[in-house]
Design a protein around this motif. Sequence first.
Motif, PDB file in Angstrom:
ATOM      1  N   THR A  27       0.800  -1.206  -0.229  1.00  0.00           N
ATOM      2  CA  THR A  27       0.135  -0.246  -0.090  1.00  0.00           C
ATOM      3  C   THR A  27       0.752   1.409  -0.051  1.00  0.00           C
ATOM      4  O   THR A  27       1.668   1.462   0.982  1.00  0.00           O
ATOM      5  CB  THR A  27      -1.010   0.081   1.229  1.00  0.00           C
ATOM      6  N   VAL A  28       0.514   2.021  -1.066  1.00  0.00           N
ATOM      7  CA  VAL A  28       1.197   3.395  -0.947  1.00  0.00           C
ATOM      8  C   VAL A  28       0.326   4.447  -0.357  1.00  0.00           C
ATOM      9  O   VAL A  28      -0.916   4.489  -0.709  1.00  0.00           O
ATOM     10  CB  VAL A  28       1.531   3.887  -2.635  1.00  0.00           C
ATOM     11  N   MET A  29       1.031   5.140   0.599  1.00  0.00           N
ATOM     12  CA  MET A  29       0.014   6.040   1.215  1.00  0.00           C
ATOM     13  C   MET A  29       0.721   7.611   1.051  1.00  0.00           C
ATOM     14  O   MET A  29       1.629   7.681   1.159  1.00  0.00           O
ATOM     15  CB  MET A  29      -0.048   6.148   2.859  1.00  0.00           C
ATOM     16  N   LEU A  30      -0.153   8.595   0.703  1.00  0.00           N
ATOM     17  CA  LEU A  30       0.059   9.913   0.389  1.00  0.00           C
ATOM     18  C   LEU A  30      -0.922  10.886   1.208  1.00  0.00           C
ATOM     19  O   LEU A  30      -1.733  10.738   1.465  1.00  0.00           O
ATOM     20  CB  LEU A  30      -0.146  10.137  -1.184  1.00  0.00           C
ATOM     21  N   VAL A  31       0.006  11.752   1.787  1.00  0.00           N
ATOM     22  CA  VAL A  31      -0.486  12.823   2.607  1.00  0.00           C
ATOM     23  C   VAL A  31       0.081  14.206   1.945  1.00  0.00           C
ATOM     24  O   VAL A  31       1.110  14.582   2.164  1.00  0.00           O
ATOM     25  CB  VAL A  31      -0.482  12.828   3.979  1.00  0.00           C
ATOM     26  N   SER A  32      -0.952  15.069   1.613  1.00  0.00           N
ATOM     27  CA  SER A  32      -0.422  16.235   0.805  1.00  0.00           C
ATOM     28  C   SER A  32       0.038  17.378   1.553  1.00  0.00           C
ATOM     29  O   SER A  32      -0.550  17.172   2.916  1.00  0.00           O
ATOM     30  CB  SER A  32      -1.585  16.544  -0.471  1.00  0.00           C
ATOM     31  N   ASP A  33       0.517  18.276   1.117  1.00  0.00           N
ATOM     32  CA  ASP A  33       0.947  19.402   2.030  1.00  0.00           C
ATOM     33  C   ASP A  33      -0.440  20.306   2.339  1.00  0.00           C
ATOM     34  O   ASP A  33      -0.405  21.046   3.419  1.00  0.00           O
ATOM     35  CB  ASP A  33       1.961  20.491   1.219  1.00  0.00           C
ATOM     36  N   VAL A  75       3.835   0.381   2.664  1.00  0.00           N
ATOM     37  CA  VAL A  75       3.699  -0.733   3.545  1.00  0.00           C
ATOM     38  C   VAL A  75       3.591  -1.731   2.553  1.00  0.00           C
ATOM     39  O   VAL A  75       2.654  -2.050   1.864  1.00  0.00           O
ATOM     40  CB  VAL A  75       2.387  -0.455   4.432  1.00  0.00           C
ATOM     41  N   ALA A  76       4.655  -2.526   2.734  1.00  0.00           N
ATOM     42  CA  ALA A  76       4.681  -3.934   1.837  1.00  0.00           C
ATOM     43  C   ALA A  76       3.677  -4.820   2.507  1.00  0.00           C
ATOM     44  O   ALA A  76       3.662  -4.930   3.626  1.00  0.00           O
ATOM     45  CB  ALA A  76       6.190  -4.700   1.820  1.00  0.00           C
ATOM     46  N   GLY A  77       3.306  -6.041   1.697  1.00  0.00           N
ATOM     47  CA  GLY A  77       2.315  -6.926   2.135  1.00  0.00           C
ATOM     48  C   GLY A  77       1.175  -7.015   1.255  1.00  0.00           C
ATOM     49  O   GLY A  77       0.756  -6.401   0.388  1.00  0.00           O
ATOM     50  N   GLY A  78       0.471  -8.048   1.560  1.00  0.00           N
ATOM     51  CA  GLY A  78      -0.656  -8.538   0.970  1.00  0.00           C
ATOM     52  C   GLY A  78      -1.763  -7.384   0.781  1.00  0.00           C
ATOM     53  O   GLY A  78      -1.812  -6.545   1.775  1.00  0.00           O
ATOM     54  N   VAL A  79      -2.585  -7.035  -0.210  1.00  0.00           N
ATOM     55  CA  VAL A  79      -3.589  -6.068  -0.245  1.00  0.00           C
ATOM     56  C   VAL A  79      -4.952  -6.724  -0.840  1.00  0.00           C
ATOM     57  O   VAL A  79      -5.046  -7.795  -1.157  1.00  0.00           O
ATOM     58  CB  VAL A  79      -3.323  -5.131  -1.499  1.00  0.00           C
ATOM     59  N   ASP A  80      -6.028  -6.020  -0.586  1.00  0.00           N
ATOM     60  CA  ASP A  80      -7.285  -6.328  -0.794  1.00  0.00           C
ATOM     61  C   ASP A  80      -7.416  -6.853  -2.219  1.00  0.00           C
ATOM     62  O   ASP A  80      -6.662  -6.559  -3.072  1.00  0.00           O
ATOM     63  CB  ASP A  80      -8.296  -5.339  -0.563  1.00  0.00           C
ATOM     64  N   ALA A  81      -8.354  -8.050  -2.202  1.00  0.00           N
ATOM     65  CA  ALA A  81      -8.498  -8.687  -3.494  1.00  0.00           C
ATOM     66  C   ALA A  81      -9.744  -8.049  -4.382  1.00  0.00           C
ATOM     67  O   ALA A  81     -10.305  -8.499  -4.998  1.00  0.00           O
ATOM     68  CB  ALA A  81      -8.999  -9.961  -3.321  1.00  0.00           C
ATOM     69  N   ALA A  82      -9.856  -6.812  -4.208  1.00  0.00           N
ATOM     70  CA  ALA A  82     -10.953  -5.887  -4.843  1.00  0.00           C
ATOM     71  C   ALA A  82     -10.666  -5.905  -6.335  1.00  0.00           C
ATOM     72  O   ALA A  82      -9.478  -6.205  -6.800  1.00  0.00           O
ATOM     73  CB  ALA A  82     -10.782  -4.654  -4.489  1.00  0.00           C
ATOM     74  N   GLU A  83     -11.747  -5.626  -7.210  1.00  0.00           N
ATOM     75  CA  GLU A  83     -11.269  -5.626  -8.658  1.00  0.00           C
ATOM     76  C   GLU A  83     -10.521  -4.590  -8.940  1.00  0.00           C
ATOM     77  O   GLU A  83     -10.365  -3.398  -8.209  1.00  0.00           O
ATOM     78  CB  GLU A  83     -12.651  -5.262  -9.149  1.00  0.00           C
ATOM     79  N   ALA A  84      -9.505  -4.843  -9.946  1.00  0.00           N
ATOM     80  CA  ALA A  84      -8.498  -4.006 -10.254  1.00  0.00           C
ATOM     81  C   ALA A  84      -9.256  -2.909 -11.058  1.00  0.00           C
ATOM     82  O   ALA A  84     -10.306  -3.111 -11.877  1.00  0.00           O
ATOM     83  CB  ALA A  84      -7.674  -4.715 -11.270  1.00  0.00           C
TER      84      ALA A  84
END
Length: 206
Positions: A27-33, A75-84
Motif C-alpha cells: 500500500t502506497v499512502m500519500l498525505v499532501s501539503d 507498506v509492503a504486504g498483501g492487499v485487498d482482492a478488490a477488482e482492479a
Amino acid sequence: MAQAEFTPFPSLMEQIANLCGQRQTGTVMLVSDDNRMGQMHLRAGEIVFVMCRGRRGRDALGIMRTMQAARLSFVAGGVDAAEAIEWASKTVLDYLKGLLPDLPGQGDGGALAQPAAAAAFATRPVAPALGAGPQSAMAVELTPATLATFEEVMLTYIGPMAQIVCGDHFRTATDARALTLVLATEIPGAANQAKFKAEIASLLNL
C-alpha cells in the motif's frame, strides 16, 4: 521543518513507478501539503486500487493529480482482492503526472461505478442483515470500545487508511448502526461491504 518533508508530486510519481518496476505488492499512502490523503494498492507491480478523500477510481485520480507536494510511505504486504481498476499502471501514472489530459474509456463499470453505488446505498433504509425486529431498531451507544472494534475491523478491509477514514466518520456518527452503513461505503466491492456489515453486526450484536 515539517514542510521540508514534503516532496514535489511528480517526484513521488517516479517513486511509485519504481515500486511498480520492482513488482512490489503493498500500500502506497500519500498525505499532501494541504492535508489531502490518498492511497494506492500495488499487486506485483500493478496499481489495482486507488482512493483519495473517500473517492475511488476516476474520481480519486482526478483529486490526486491536483496535489502539489506530499509525503509518501509504502507498506509492503498483501492487499485487498478488490477488482482492479481498468487502466494500466503506466496510464495511471502518466495521467497523474499531467502527461494525459484525461483517462481513456467511459468508466461505466468496475472501480469507476463504485462511488455512485456507495452513495446510493448510503441513502437506503437499514439493511435486514444488521438485524430485525424492535430491539435491533434501538440505537447502540458509541463507546470507546465500540469505536475500537470498528477501527480494528476496517483495518482488515482497507488497510492502514482505516485510522484516517474512521476518524473522519467518528466525529459525525450518531450510533453504531448508522456508522456501520457509512463505513461500509468506504470499502471497495459490494461483497466486501456486505461482509463488513455482517461482521460488525455479529461483533456488536446489532
